[in-house]
Design an enzyme around this catalytic site. Structure first.
Site, mmCIF file in Angstrom:
data_model
loop_
_atom_site.group_PDB
_atom_site.id
_atom_site.type_symbol
_atom_site.label_atom_id
_atom_site.label_comp_id
_atom_site.label_asym_id
_atom_site.label_seq_id
_atom_site.Cartn_x
_atom_site.Cartn_y
_atom_site.Cartn_z
ATOM 1 N N GLY A 72 13.656 -13.983 -24.259
ATOM 2 C CA GLY A 72 12.964 -13.038 -23.375
ATOM 3 C C GLY A 72 12.492 -13.683 -22.078
ATOM 4 O O GLY A 72 12.591 -13.091 -21.005
ATOM 5 N N THR A 73 11.985 -14.895 -22.179
ATOM 6 C CA THR A 73 11.463 -15.573 -20.990
ATOM 7 C C THR A 73 12.566 -15.798 -19.964
ATOM 8 O O THR A 73 12.389 -15.511 -18.772
ATOM 9 C CB THR A 73 10.816 -16.921 -21.398
ATOM 10 N N ASN A 152 2.376 -6.538 -25.308
ATOM 11 C CA ASN A 152 2.369 -7.414 -26.481
ATOM 12 C C ASN A 152 0.982 -7.626 -27.069
ATOM 13 O O ASN A 152 0.850 -8.028 -28.209
ATOM 14 C CB ASN A 152 2.997 -8.770 -26.137
ATOM 15 N N SER A 200 14.548 -9.933 -26.865
ATOM 16 C CA SER A 200 14.583 -11.225 -27.546
ATOM 17 C C SER A 200 14.742 -11.013 -29.046
ATOM 18 O O SER A 200 14.105 -10.129 -29.621
ATOM 19 C CB SER A 200 13.273 -11.963 -27.254
ATOM 20 N N HIS A 202 13.946 -12.994 -31.731
ATOM 21 C CA HIS A 202 12.967 -13.443 -32.737
ATOM 22 C C HIS A 202 11.794 -12.485 -32.907
ATOM 23 O O HIS A 202 10.980 -12.661 -33.822
ATOM 24 C CB HIS A 202 12.488 -14.875 -32.438
ATOM 25 N N THR A 238 27.865 -22.901 -22.954
ATOM 26 C CA THR A 238 28.599 -22.535 -24.164
ATOM 27 C C THR A 238 27.787 -21.521 -24.958
ATOM 28 O O THR A 238 26.579 -21.700 -25.161
ATOM 29 C CB THR A 238 28.866 -23.794 -25.009
ATOM 30 N N CYS A 326 0.352 -17.348 -26.332
ATOM 31 C CA CYS A 326 0.375 -18.342 -25.255
ATOM 32 C C CYS A 326 -1.017 -18.604 -24.712
ATOM 33 O O CYS A 326 -1.303 -19.678 -24.222
ATOM 34 C CB CYS A 326 1.272 -17.874 -24.115
HETATM 35 C C1 LIG Z 1 7.568 -12.753 -26.719
HETATM 36 C C2 LIG Z 1 7.617 -12.074 -25.419
HETATM 37 C C3 LIG Z 1 8.337 -12.619 -24.337
HETATM 38 C C4 LIG Z 1 9.013 -13.969 -24.416
HETATM 39 O O1 LIG Z 1 10.179 -13.942 -25.211
HETATM 40 P P1 LIG Z 1 10.772 -15.324 -25.770
HETATM 41 O O2 LIG Z 1 12.054 -14.935 -26.419
HETATM 42 O O3 LIG Z 1 9.765 -15.859 -26.723
HETATM 43 O O4 LIG Z 1 10.993 -16.217 -24.595
HETATM 44 C C5 LIG Z 1 8.382 -11.912 -23.157
HETATM 45 N N1 LIG Z 1 7.768 -10.709 -23.037
HETATM 46 C C6 LIG Z 1 7.086 -10.151 -24.049
HETATM 47 C C7 LIG Z 1 6.456 -8.814 -23.858
HETATM 48 C C8 LIG Z 1 6.975 -10.812 -25.268
HETATM 49 O O5 LIG Z 1 6.280 -10.257 -26.260
#
Ligand SMILES: *Cc1c(COP(=O)(O)O)cnc(C)c1O
Length: 393
Positions: A72-73, A152, A200, A202, A238, A326
């Protein structure tokens, strides 16, 4: 209870056994590089195409608009930095909200240092974006609006369709960080007028380190990671084949089970909220009660420190969070809780509980009992609380 109760699904989730099982062969016997000529590698190209189709289907789009990233980042960084660079000839102004994830907020701050201008639109006391402020912020030089689909920390769902309409009426690109909303809520990128969307794996029972950016055909976005010709020359490196396979398996399951999962999480969420309201005084629910993710609860308990509550919950085997993962560990209260107007001392006493489909009613009841006990204990040691009770006798 002597097993861990996990109530931090907004921070991350466990990869499902089916996901891990689907990934395993791609670490061992099917490890070939998809760019190779020989069959063992080249076959993986087809496998990636299938995964891309599964993901595209989930958003009502076509596979060529899905670009795999490392999460996501990276997707947020790419969407913001590379688009504003691509459209710098048109203008230098970006609009976002004051409650974005740091992956968006810190990227905006970086862009401000590079000469771009950013307007941070406020939210109301429930965490909903002020659309009148959004409209008023638009300038002839605005090139991008970026507003998260769902928050979040407090779970608030934004009026994404309206925001997309406003952006498109003014010929402005619209990006949404849908990391929390993807596979929790039904999303159709065309219906919502979304040009770019970050997700993302996870956060939805897939593996860590894999995500995607949806990019509508025609959006001029520069490549962000330079190197080979992977991802149609837009994202080099890759391919993370096991990650991509795991991601698509997780999406397949999450899409198929969305309805029943939502119903189950909603029932647990409402049980949690109503018991806490009934049994613990001086508490407030942060964020809109109904317009929120089905798995999110965020409370502020007056007269206590969220950190102490978290530590004591941990000792009782309960994993929770005080805000976004975070920011915990720092003493600054969450920017989201301040943005909805909470005073510092109330924001400090906040607790985020995010549910998953494996949580049970029994676990929720145990957690409420523990919260009640710990909050009473912590208040018992608080001089502020003692004063307050004396004054209000
Ligand atoms: C967790 C999160 C991210 C970051 O995603 P990662 O895959 O951990 O880098 C970005 N935005 C929101 C809203 C999130 O909850």
């Amino acid at each position: 209870m002597n097993k861990t109760i996990y109530l931090d699904h907004a921070a991350t989730t466990a990869a499902r056994p089916e996901v891990v099982e689907a990934m395993l062969p791609y670490f061992t016997e099917k490890y070939g590089n998809p760019s190779s000529i020989y069959d063992m590698g080249a076959k993986n190209k087809g496998v990636i195409t299938q995964a891309r189709e599964t993901i595209a289907d989930s958003l009502g789009t076509t596979p060529e608009n899905i670009y795999f990233t490392a999460g996501g980042t990276e997707s947020d960084n790419w969407a913001l930095i590379a688009t504003v660079e691509g459209y710098a000839g048109k203008g230098n102004h970006i609009i976002t909200s004051s409650i974005e994830h740091h992956a968006v907020l810190h990227t905006c701050q970086y862009l401000e240092k590079r000469g771009f201008e950013v307007t941070y639109v406020d939210v109301d006391e429930n965490g909903i974006l002020r659309l009148d402020q959004l409209k008023a912020a638009i300038r002839p030089t605005t090139i991008l609006i970026s507003v998260m689909f769902a928050n979040n920390e407090i779970g608030t769902i934004q009026p994404i369709k309206e925001i997309g309409e406003i952006a498109h009426e003014h010929g402005i690109l619209f990006h949404t960080d849908a990391v929390q909303a993807y596979c929790q809520l039904p999303i159709n990128v065309d219906e919502y007028h979304i040009d770019m969307l970050s997700a993302s794996a996870h956060k939805l029972n897939g593996p860590k380190g894999i995500g995607f950016l949806y990019i509508r055909k025609g959006v001029k976005i520069r490549s962000f990671i330079h190197g080979g010709a992977q991802e149609r020359k837009r994202r080099a490196g890759t391919e993370n084949v096991p990650g991509i396979i795991g991601f698509s398996k997780a999406v397949e399951i999450a899409q198929a089970t969305m309805k029943e999962r939502t119903e189950k999480e909603l029932a647990l969420r409402e049980r949690l909220i109503s018991r806490i309201y009934k049994e613990v005084p001086y508490v407030r629910l942060n964020g809109d009660h109904w317009n929120r993710l089905p798995n999110n609860v965020n409370f502020s308990f007056q007269f206590i420190e969220g950190e102490s509550l978290l530590i004591m919950l941990d000792m009782a085997g309960i994993c929770a969070s005080s805000g976004s993962a975070c920011t915990s560990g720092s003493l600054d209260p969450s920017h989201v809780l301040l943005a909805i107007g909470l005073p510092h001392e109330i924001a400090h006493g906040s607790l985020r509980l995010t549910l998953g489909e494996d949580n049970t009613e029994e676990e929720i009841d145990y957690v409420v009992d523990k919260i009640k006990e710990i909050v009473e204990h912590l208040r018992g040691m608080s001089p502020l609380y003692e004063d307050f009770i004396k004054k209000n006798k």
